[in-house]
Design a protein around this motif. Structure first.
Motif, mmCIF file in Angstrom:
data_model
loop_
_atom_site.group_PDB
_atom_site.id
_atom_site.type_symbol
_atom_site.label_atom_id
_atom_site.label_comp_id
_atom_site.label_asym_id
_atom_site.label_seq_id
_atom_site.Cartn_x
_atom_site.Cartn_y
_atom_site.Cartn_z
ATOM 1 N N LEU A 230 0.869 -1.441 0.122
ATOM 2 C CA LEU A 230 0.013 -0.185 -0.037
ATOM 3 C C LEU A 230 0.971 1.447 -0.024
ATOM 4 C CD1 LEU A 230 -2.429 -1.587 2.530
ATOM 5 C CD2 LEU A 230 -2.979 -0.791 0.312
ATOM 6 N N ASN A 231 0.694 2.236 -0.955
ATOM 7 C CA ASN A 231 1.360 3.279 -0.970
ATOM 8 C C ASN A 231 0.537 4.303 -0.380
ATOM 9 O OD1 ASN A 231 3.241 1.851 -2.635
ATOM 10 N ND2 ASN A 231 3.411 3.125 -4.162
ATOM 11 N N LEU A 232 0.827 5.162 0.443
ATOM 12 C CA LEU A 232 0.228 6.353 1.080
ATOM 13 C C LEU A 232 0.843 7.433 0.223
ATOM 14 C CD1 LEU A 232 0.375 6.216 5.050
ATOM 15 C CD2 LEU A 232 -1.653 5.472 3.320
ATOM 16 N N ALA A 233 0.103 7.570 -0.799
ATOM 17 C CA ALA A 233 0.891 8.325 -1.951
ATOM 18 C C ALA A 233 0.166 9.126 -2.772
ATOM 19 C CB ALA A 233 1.922 7.696 -2.643
ATOM 20 N N PRO A 234 0.196 10.555 -3.163
ATOM 21 C CA PRO A 234 1.296 11.309 -2.280
ATOM 22 C C PRO A 234 0.407 11.891 -1.036
ATOM 23 C CG PRO A 234 0.405 12.518 -4.048
ATOM 24 C CD PRO A 234 -0.138 11.377 -4.171
ATOM 25 N N ILE A 235 1.317 11.903 0.105
ATOM 26 C CA ILE A 235 0.692 12.379 1.349
ATOM 27 C C ILE A 235 0.347 14.030 1.234
ATOM 28 C CG2 ILE A 235 1.047 12.750 3.817
ATOM 29 C CD1 ILE A 235 2.585 10.117 3.744
ATOM 30 N N ILE A 269 4.910 8.342 0.555
ATOM 31 C CA ILE A 269 5.572 9.383 -0.392
ATOM 32 C C ILE A 269 4.911 10.645 -0.162
ATOM 33 C CG2 ILE A 269 5.953 9.779 -2.525
ATOM 34 C CD1 ILE A 269 5.919 6.666 -3.070
ATOM 35 N N PHE A 270 5.752 11.549 0.520
ATOM 36 C CA PHE A 270 5.079 13.163 0.433
ATOM 37 C C PHE A 270 4.997 13.712 -0.912
ATOM 38 C CE2 PHE A 270 6.225 11.765 4.773
ATOM 39 C CZ PHE A 270 5.118 12.822 5.541
ATOM 40 N N MET A 271 4.032 14.254 -1.159
ATOM 41 C CA MET A 271 3.723 15.133 -2.206
ATOM 42 C C MET A 271 4.904 16.112 -2.592
ATOM 43 S SD MET A 271 0.658 17.637 -3.399
ATOM 44 C CE MET A 271 1.213 19.111 -2.524
ATOM 45 N N THR A 272 5.305 16.053 -3.682
ATOM 46 C CA THR A 272 6.079 17.349 -4.442
ATOM 47 C C THR A 272 5.402 17.766 -5.432
ATOM 48 O OG1 THR A 272 7.001 15.792 -6.229
ATOM 49 C CG2 THR A 272 8.357 16.059 -4.212
ATOM 50 N N TYR A 273 5.550 18.864 -5.856
ATOM 51 C CA TYR A 273 4.592 19.847 -6.429
ATOM 52 C C TYR A 273 5.358 20.550 -7.331
ATOM 53 C CZ TYR A 273 0.341 22.511 -7.688
ATOM 54 O OH TYR A 273 -0.844 22.866 -8.184
ATOM 55 N N GLY A 274 5.060 20.741 -8.574
ATOM 56 C CA GLY A 274 5.654 21.626 -9.568
ATOM 57 C C GLY A 274 5.184 22.964 -10.065
ATOM 58 N N ILE A 332 7.357 -0.598 6.955
ATOM 59 C CA ILE A 332 7.499 0.591 6.061
ATOM 60 C C ILE A 332 8.502 0.446 5.355
ATOM 61 C CG2 ILE A 332 7.421 3.124 6.164
ATOM 62 C CD1 ILE A 332 6.210 3.030 8.502
ATOM 63 N N SER A 333 8.550 0.315 3.929
ATOM 64 C CA SER A 333 9.576 0.139 2.914
ATOM 65 C C SER A 333 10.479 1.406 2.918
ATOM 66 C CB SER A 333 9.326 -0.358 1.568
ATOM 67 O OG SER A 333 8.229 -1.277 1.613
ATOM 68 N N TYR A 334 9.871 2.642 2.647
ATOM 69 C CA TYR A 334 10.331 3.978 2.752
ATOM 70 C C TYR A 334 9.769 4.976 2.923
ATOM 71 C CZ TYR A 334 9.607 4.342 -2.065
ATOM 72 O OH TYR A 334 8.963 4.390 -3.757
ATOM 73 N N ILE A 335 10.313 5.879 3.297
ATOM 74 C CA ILE A 335 9.681 7.456 3.462
ATOM 75 C C ILE A 335 10.291 8.284 2.558
ATOM 76 C CG2 ILE A 335 8.650 9.084 5.044
ATOM 77 C CD1 ILE A 335 8.978 6.898 7.637
#
Ligand code: SF4
Length: 336
Positions: A230-235, A269-274, A332-335
């Motif tokens: 499960l990906n909490l993505a993007p947070i 995965i926290f949001m990045t925004y362009g 948690i595989s990665y943050i």
């Protein structure tokens, strides 16, 4: 969710020399969908010249071409290699979509017909390995969406089932997985279902499957023997993000199969925004939610923003605590 039906198809002539290209061309022709020949899927002058406000309309177009760059890229997160695979872009309009930063308004769905050449690259690479490697096949698109048109995901899972030293992985925000359930995948495929609070899915991940459908897809794939993450993505850290994500975690813990909860893993995965997202959203989706909170974000490379370090680490701690409380066996595989 209804199947994606393009209103117009652009195609490179060379796709007609491939069995799948010819079959898709004939199918769209039979359906009366306008077919427009192009020289190169990367240069479609009439689409480049359209104003940005046409972005939602362009998302209903489909481009068929040949992928030229087939080079695998090393990776150290969810996979060992990123594979340029059978599609890029998609029909949805997530307000933060990373592909908009690359393709801008031209981030419509492109399908590449030379799938066997891509699979041959993977086979060549896998044949040199001494231990199992993970190949990310869905980084430029959403393969569950694409599979509705091409069946390529089903085909890829079958191909991987016969490969030594290779497994594949992909993430999705779609839920049409029924076509994948009876494949003899031999445990070589991992699916990562992206989840977000229902309100964010509705307002921000426009055109993707809702949370209930995604949870249903996760359960179905698990029952079919796939490894499911499960990906909490993007947070996305809205003003009420803690409340929204606590409700999401509650929903996951009540609706996901108990055995899946014991065996799953999470990616955070926290949001990045362009700035490209901001331009497209403001011009073509002016009534959409504003997710660019400048007070909480800081520059990250050219034209991109991420959450400020302290905000990011506090929120990451929150998620680690809450996940450990509800899913003590899940890793948690990665943050990021
Ligand atoms: S589903 Fe993925 S590829 Fe499609 S718009 Fe959303 S973020 Fe972009």
């Amino acid at each position: 969710m209804p199947q994606f039906a393009p209103v117009r198809v652009y195609y490179e002539k060379s796709i007609l020399t491939y069995f799948q290209g010819r079959a898709l061309f004939d199918q769209f022709q039979d359906q009366g969908i306008p077919l427009i020949e192009i020289e190169d899927h990367n240069r479609i002058p009439e689409l480049r010249e359209l104003p940005d406000i046409e972005f939602p309309k362009m998302k209903r177009y489909l481009v068929l071409g040949i992928r030229k760059s087939l080079r695998l890229l090393p990776n150290n997160r969810s996979a060992d290699f990123i594979v340029p695979f059978t599609s890029s872009g998609c029909s949805a309009m997530c307000l933060y979509c990373y592909l908009v930063c690359t393709f801008f308004k031209n981030s419509y769905l492109r399908i590449f017909i030379n799938r066997q050449e891509m699979m041959n690259q993977i086979k060549r690479n896998a044949s040199k390995q001494t231990r199992t490697k993970i190949y990310e096949i869905g980084s430029n698109s959403d393969l569950v969406l694409e599979n509705q048109i091409t069946g390529n995901l089903k085909w890829a899972i079958e191909e991987f089932s016969r490969l030594e030293n290779a497994r594949c992985t992909f993430a999705t925000k779609f839920a049409n997985v029924d076509d994948l359930l009876d494949i003899d995948h031999r445990g070589k495929t991992q699916i990562r279902i992206s989840v977000n609070p229902p309100d964010l899915i509705r307002k921000v991940e426009i055109g993707t499957a809702n949370l209930t459908a995604r949870i249903g897809a996760a359960n179905k794939m698990f029952h079919a023997g796939y490894r499911v993450g499960l990906n909490l993505a993007p947070i996305i850290l809205t003003d009420d993000w803690q409340q929204q994500y606590l409700e999401l975690l509650e929903e996951l813990s009540s609706k996901l199969d108990d055995r899946l909860q014991q065996n799953t893993f999470f990616e955070l995965i926290f949001m990045t925004y362009g700035l490209a997202n901001d331009t497209i959203n403001c011009i073509s989706l002016p009534k959409a939610a504003n997710i660019f909170d400048k007070g909480k974000m800081q520059p990250k490379g050219r034209g991109k923003y991420c959450y400020k370090s302290e905000i990011h680490s506090n929120a990451a701690f929150f998620f680690q605590q809450e996940l450990a409380r509800r899913f003590p066996k899940a890793k948690i595989s990665y943050i990021v």
